[in-house]
Design an enzyme around this catalytic site. Structure first.
Site, PDB file in Angstrom:
ATOM      1  N   HIS A 106       0.833  -1.215   0.000  1.00  0.00           N
ATOM      2  CA  HIS A 106       0.000   0.000   0.000  1.00  0.00           C
ATOM      3  C   HIS A 106       0.868   1.267   0.000  1.00  0.00           C
ATOM      4  CE1 HIS A 106      -3.596   2.356   1.639  1.00  0.00           C
ATOM      5  NE2 HIS A 106      -2.601   3.109   2.091  1.00  0.00           N
ATOM      6  N   GLU A 107       1.867   1.295   0.877  1.00  0.00           N
ATOM      7  CA  GLU A 107       2.706   2.503   0.994  1.00  0.00           C
ATOM      8  C   GLU A 107       3.568   2.702  -0.259  1.00  0.00           C
ATOM      9  OE1 GLU A 107       1.821   4.456   3.163  1.00  0.00           O
ATOM     10  OE2 GLU A 107       0.870   3.133   4.619  1.00  0.00           O
TER      11      GLU A 107
HETATM   12  N1  ARG Z   1      -1.239   4.183   5.769  1.00  0.00           N
HETATM   13  C1  ARG Z   1      -2.131   3.150   6.226  1.00  0.00           C
HETATM   14  C2  ARG Z   1      -2.201   3.208   7.719  1.00  0.00           C
HETATM   15  O1  ARG Z   1      -1.226   3.488   8.385  1.00  0.00           O
HETATM   16  C3  ARG Z   1      -1.697   1.774   5.817  1.00  0.00           C
HETATM   17  C4  ARG Z   1      -2.791   0.851   5.492  1.00  0.00           C
HETATM   18  C5  ARG Z   1      -2.228  -0.471   5.070  1.00  0.00           C
HETATM   19  N2  ARG Z   1      -3.221  -1.510   5.058  1.00  0.00           N
HETATM   20  C6  ARG Z   1      -2.947  -2.781   5.312  1.00  0.00           C
HETATM   21  N3  ARG Z   1      -3.890  -3.689   5.229  1.00  0.00           N
HETATM   22  N4  ARG Z   1      -1.781  -3.191   5.671  1.00  0.00           N
HETATM   23  O2  ARG Z   1      -3.225   2.968   8.249  1.00  0.00           O
HETATM   24 ZN    ZN Z   2      -2.535   5.086   2.614  1.00  0.00          ZN
END
Ligand code: ARG
Ligand code: ZN
Ligand code: CA
Length: 317
Positions: free
Chosen positions: A226-227
């Site tokens: 995602h990042e």
């Molecule tokens: N930037 C998001 C957060 O910190 C990351 C989400 C990632 N999602 C995941 N399923 N790992 O919440």
């Molecule tokens: Zn994000």
């Protein structure tokens, strides 16, 4: 004029982030209510640097033109990854095996060779990205002990003078800081257009890779997927606003972020009530709920690597 409009839409997206956090999400538990770190960080950076918004608007303008013209690279781009590990406890001193597992997850997810890519009943199988043509290679691991219990989201982990580790060759290498972030934040990224010294991704060590200290339900290494998506200019699928735009044509409009693992057939209440693409890496579901990028997202990331693109310095000559 067009430039002005684009800047305005960027600004709107930034300020909608805050609203997103405490408005319409019905499923607000501690794991789910973990904020919008990449966008909060972007908002702070915009306040500190008044030229950032127009730089990012220009990148989006360039991207949209490159996507329309089909001026996109075909070859696989190999990205060297530098892990900057900051640890106070031995548990936080993330093992090489765990860091390598993160590279392996990134490579599977970006090549669409992840085991769940072909999950049944995916209404969006026709617009899946296939291979994103980006490969990650472990370049080096830099470790530093610290007395800090958590680092927050102010980029101090990237500043050697403040106890962090400075980025290594950030215009040719993806720097990933692995540390305890705190505040329920899994990770955050800097979008293209920001300062080189803070470029890269930050991951909480508990949400890094899929082995060792990786912690459910974010134990499959998808926080990095995602990042790195953000680092490659992908926005949240809900456009950081109620029925907002992620600037990608083949992803449907979402009401807001999805948490947990939504039921098959979950629909948006936005115009046309489309089925939501909650299985996209740029949503907020648990790691096991996300397993694809879209073809439109692939085109958006590819535009960064063409001549004049914001990350062309990473493209192989
Ligand atoms: N930037 C998001 C957060 O910190 C990351 C989400 C990632 N999602 C995941 N399923 N790992 O919440
Ligand atoms: Zn994000
Ligand atoms: Ca869209």
């Amino acid at each position: 004029m067009k430039k002005l409009l684009l800047s305005a839409s960027v600004a709107m997206m930034l300020f909608s982030c805050q609203k997103e956090d405490n408005s319409t999400n019905t499923q607000v538990d501690t794991a789910a209510n973990r904020g919008c770190a990449s966008h909060e960080v972007l908002e702070r950076q915009m306040q500190e640097d008044p030229t950032l918004a127009s730089r990012m608007a220009n990148i989006d303008k360039f991207t949209n033109e490159a996507v329309k013209a089909g001026r996109l690279v075909n070859g696989v781009i190999e990205i060297p990854v530098v892990f900057n590990v900051l640890y106070r406890t031995t548990t936080e001193n993330t093992s090489l095996a765990q860091l390598q597992s993160q590279i392996d997850v990134l490579n599977a997810d970006f090549a669409a060779t992840n085991a769940d890519y072909n999950t049944a009943n995916n209404p969006y199988s026709a617009v899946r990205s296939g291979n994103m043509n980006i490969r990650f290679v472990l370049d080096q691991v830099i470790r530093k002990s610290t007395t800090k219990t958590s680092w927050g989201t102010t980029d101090t982990m990237k500043n050697a003078k403040r106890g962090g580790i400075a980025a290594t060759s950030p215009t040719t290498k993806l720097n990933i800081w692995v540390c305890t972030i705190g505040g329920g934040i899994l990770g955050y990224a800097q979008f293209p257009g920001g300062a080189s010294s803070t470029d890269g991704v930050v991951l909480d060590s508990k949400y890094t890779g899929n082995t060792g200290t990786a912690t459910a339900p974010f134990n499959l290494g998808r926080t990095a997927t995602h990042e790195v998506g953000h680092w490659l200019n992908l926005r949240h699928i809900w456009g950081d606003a109620t029925c907002g735009s992620d600037q990608v044509a083949d992803t449907p409009t979402h009401d807001s972020a999805n948490y947990g693992v939504p039921a098959v057939g979950h629909r948006s209440t936005c115009s046309g009530t489309p089925l939501e693409m909650y299985m996209n890496y740029m949503d907020y579901t648990d790691d096991r709920g996300m397993y694809m990028f879209s073809a439109g997202q692939k085109a958006r990331t590819a535009a960064l690597f063409v001549s004049g693109g914001a990350r062309v310095s990473f493209a192989q000559p």
